[in-house]
Design a protein around this motif. Structure first.
Motif, mmCIF file in Angstrom:
data_model
loop_
_atom_site.group_PDB
_atom_site.id
_atom_site.type_symbol
_atom_site.label_atom_id
_atom_site.label_comp_id
_atom_site.label_asym_id
_atom_site.label_seq_id
_atom_site.Cartn_x
_atom_site.Cartn_y
_atom_site.Cartn_z
ATOM 1 N N ARG A 155 55.069 34.544 48.993
ATOM 2 C CA ARG A 155 54.600 33.170 49.183
ATOM 3 C C ARG A 155 53.255 33.161 49.915
ATOM 4 O O ARG A 155 52.346 32.402 49.565
ATOM 5 N N ASN A 156 53.102 34.008 50.925
ATOM 6 C CA ASN A 156 51.835 34.090 51.661
ATOM 7 C C ASN A 156 50.706 34.602 50.780
ATOM 8 O O ASN A 156 49.584 34.091 50.842
ATOM 9 N N VAL A 157 50.981 35.605 49.974
ATOM 10 C CA VAL A 157 49.965 36.140 49.055
ATOM 11 C C VAL A 157 49.535 35.066 48.065
ATOM 12 O O VAL A 157 48.332 34.860 47.834
ATOM 13 N N LEU A 158 50.499 34.354 47.497
ATOM 14 C CA LEU A 158 50.162 33.308 46.536
ATOM 15 C C LEU A 158 49.386 32.177 47.205
ATOM 16 O O LEU A 158 48.456 31.628 46.602
ATOM 17 N N GLY A 159 49.733 31.850 48.439
ATOM 18 C CA GLY A 159 48.981 30.838 49.171
ATOM 19 C C GLY A 159 47.526 31.234 49.330
ATOM 20 O O GLY A 159 46.621 30.417 49.156
ATOM 21 N N TYR A 160 47.316 32.510 49.626
ATOM 22 C CA TYR A 160 45.943 33.004 49.746
ATOM 23 C C TYR A 160 45.220 32.869 48.404
ATOM 24 O O TYR A 160 44.089 32.381 48.343
ATOM 25 N N LEU A 161 45.873 33.303 47.342
ATOM 26 C CA LEU A 161 45.233 33.244 46.027
ATOM 27 C C LEU A 161 44.964 31.807 45.592
ATOM 28 O O LEU A 161 43.921 31.520 44.995
ATOM 29 N N GLU A 162 45.867 30.907 45.903
ATOM 30 C CA GLU A 162 45.703 29.507 45.497
ATOM 31 C C GLU A 162 44.514 28.842 46.179
ATOM 32 O O GLU A 162 43.883 27.959 45.613
ATOM 33 N N ARG A 163 44.194 29.248 47.368
ATOM 34 C CA ARG A 163 43.080 28.595 48.081
ATOM 35 C C ARG A 163 41.847 29.484 48.193
ATOM 36 O O ARG A 163 40.889 29.121 48.856
ATOM 37 N N SER A 164 41.862 30.602 47.515
ATOM 38 C CA SER A 164 40.795 31.576 47.662
ATOM 39 C C SER A 164 39.661 31.363 46.666
ATOM 40 O O SER A 164 39.862 31.346 45.462
ATOM 41 N N ALA A 165 38.461 31.233 47.189
ATOM 42 C CA ALA A 165 37.286 31.200 46.329
ATOM 43 C C ALA A 165 37.123 32.547 45.639
ATOM 44 O O ALA A 165 36.588 32.624 44.534
ATOM 45 N N ASP A 166 37.582 33.620 46.283
ATOM 46 C CA ASP A 166 37.499 34.945 45.665
ATOM 47 C C ASP A 166 38.300 34.997 44.375
ATOM 48 O O ASP A 166 37.895 35.629 43.410
ATOM 49 N N PHE A 167 39.450 34.324 44.340
ATOM 50 C CA PHE A 167 40.263 34.308 43.133
ATOM 51 C C PHE A 167 39.485 33.662 41.992
ATOM 52 O O PHE A 167 39.451 34.168 40.881
ATOM 53 N N VAL A 168 38.799 32.558 42.297
ATOM 54 C CA VAL A 168 37.996 31.885 41.274
ATOM 55 C C VAL A 168 36.861 32.785 40.827
ATOM 56 O O VAL A 168 36.605 32.936 39.632
ATOM 57 N N ARG A 169 36.165 33.440 41.774
ATOM 58 C CA ARG A 169 35.066 34.336 41.403
ATOM 59 C C ARG A 169 35.571 35.513 40.575
ATOM 60 O O ARG A 169 34.947 35.917 39.610
ATOM 61 N N GLN A 170 36.715 36.077 40.950
ATOM 62 C CA GLN A 170 37.285 37.186 40.189
ATOM 63 C C GLN A 170 37.647 36.720 38.791
ATOM 64 O O GLN A 170 37.468 37.447 37.816
ATOM 65 N N THR A 171 38.147 35.499 38.681
ATOM 66 C CA THR A 171 38.495 34.936 37.386
ATOM 67 C C THR A 171 37.247 34.772 36.543
ATOM 68 O O THR A 171 37.216 35.145 35.374
ATOM 69 N N GLU A 172 36.191 34.220 37.145
ATOM 70 C CA GLU A 172 34.948 34.003 36.415
ATOM 71 C C GLU A 172 34.329 35.326 35.969
ATOM 72 O O GLU A 172 33.745 35.422 34.903
ATOM 73 N N ALA A 173 34.464 36.349 36.787
ATOM 74 C CA ALA A 173 33.879 37.656 36.473
ATOM 75 C C ALA A 173 34.764 38.450 35.525
ATOM 76 O O ALA A 173 34.391 39.534 35.087
ATOM 77 N N GLY A 174 35.939 37.949 35.227
ATOM 78 C CA GLY A 174 36.836 38.658 34.328
ATOM 79 C C GLY A 174 37.657 39.729 35.027
ATOM 80 O O GLY A 174 38.340 40.512 34.375
ATOM 81 N N ALA A 175 37.586 39.795 36.349
ATOM 82 C CA ALA A 175 38.391 40.771 37.085
ATOM 83 C C ALA A 175 39.855 40.384 36.973
ATOM 84 O O ALA A 175 40.198 39.215 36.831
ATOM 85 N N ILE A 176 40.720 41.368 37.032
ATOM 86 C CA ILE A 176 42.145 41.105 36.882
ATOM 87 C C ILE A 176 42.816 41.083 38.245
ATOM 88 O O ILE A 176 42.747 42.045 38.999
ATOM 89 N N VAL A 177 43.420 39.968 38.572
ATOM 90 C CA VAL A 177 44.285 39.877 39.736
ATOM 91 C C VAL A 177 45.681 40.060 39.179
ATOM 92 O O VAL A 177 46.109 39.311 38.314
ATOM 93 N N VAL A 228 45.199 28.869 35.665
ATOM 94 C CA VAL A 228 43.832 28.789 36.209
ATOM 95 C C VAL A 228 43.030 29.997 35.760
ATOM 96 O O VAL A 228 41.894 29.875 35.322
ATOM 97 N N ARG A 229 43.635 31.158 35.829
ATOM 98 C CA ARG A 229 42.941 32.389 35.457
ATOM 99 C C ARG A 229 42.570 32.386 33.986
ATOM 100 O O ARG A 229 41.527 32.903 33.603
ATOM 101 N N ASP A 230 43.414 31.784 33.152
ATOM 102 C CA ASP A 230 43.193 31.823 31.711
ATOM 103 C C ASP A 230 42.251 30.739 31.208
ATOM 104 O O ASP A 230 41.852 30.769 30.055
ATOM 105 N N ARG A 231 41.887 29.783 32.084
ATOM 106 C CA ARG A 231 40.943 28.742 31.682
ATOM 107 C C ARG A 231 39.541 29.316 31.570
ATOM 108 O O ARG A 231 39.177 30.215 32.319
#
Length: 84
Positions: A14-36, A75-78
């Motif tokens: 739950r804590n990890v997902l909370g971090y990912l849900e509010r993380s700008a890094d997750f969005v940047r990784q998504t935009e860059a095609g990085a795999i979380v 979100v990642r697949d958008r």
């Protein structure tokens, strides 16, 4: 796996997902095609769900985490132009 350990693991996930849900890094990784690796976290939750005689409250928490994982995957697949 004990039910106590399962509950602690769900708190950690739950804590990890909370971090990912509010993380700008997750969005940047998504935009860059990085795999979380959301599949890794999904597998950990599913491992808890298959425990025999799993108490209802733990099952409920696990299913809620799977729903959050589904939202993160959507979100990642958008396309990057739609994220933000």
């Amino acid at each position: 796996m004990s039910f106590e350990f399962a509950e602690r693991d769900l708190v950690h996930i739950r804590n990890v997902l909370g971090y990912l849900e509010r993380s700008a890094d997750f969005v940047r990784q998504t935009e860059a095609g990085a795999i979380v690796s959301l599949g890794y976290w999904r597998a950990r939750v599913r491992a808890i769900l298959v425990l025999p005689r799993l108490p209802f409250h733990i099952e409920k928490q696990a299913k809620e985490l799977l729903m959050r994982l589904d939202r993160l995957e959507s979100v990642r697949d958008r396309p990057a132009s739609l994220i933000g």
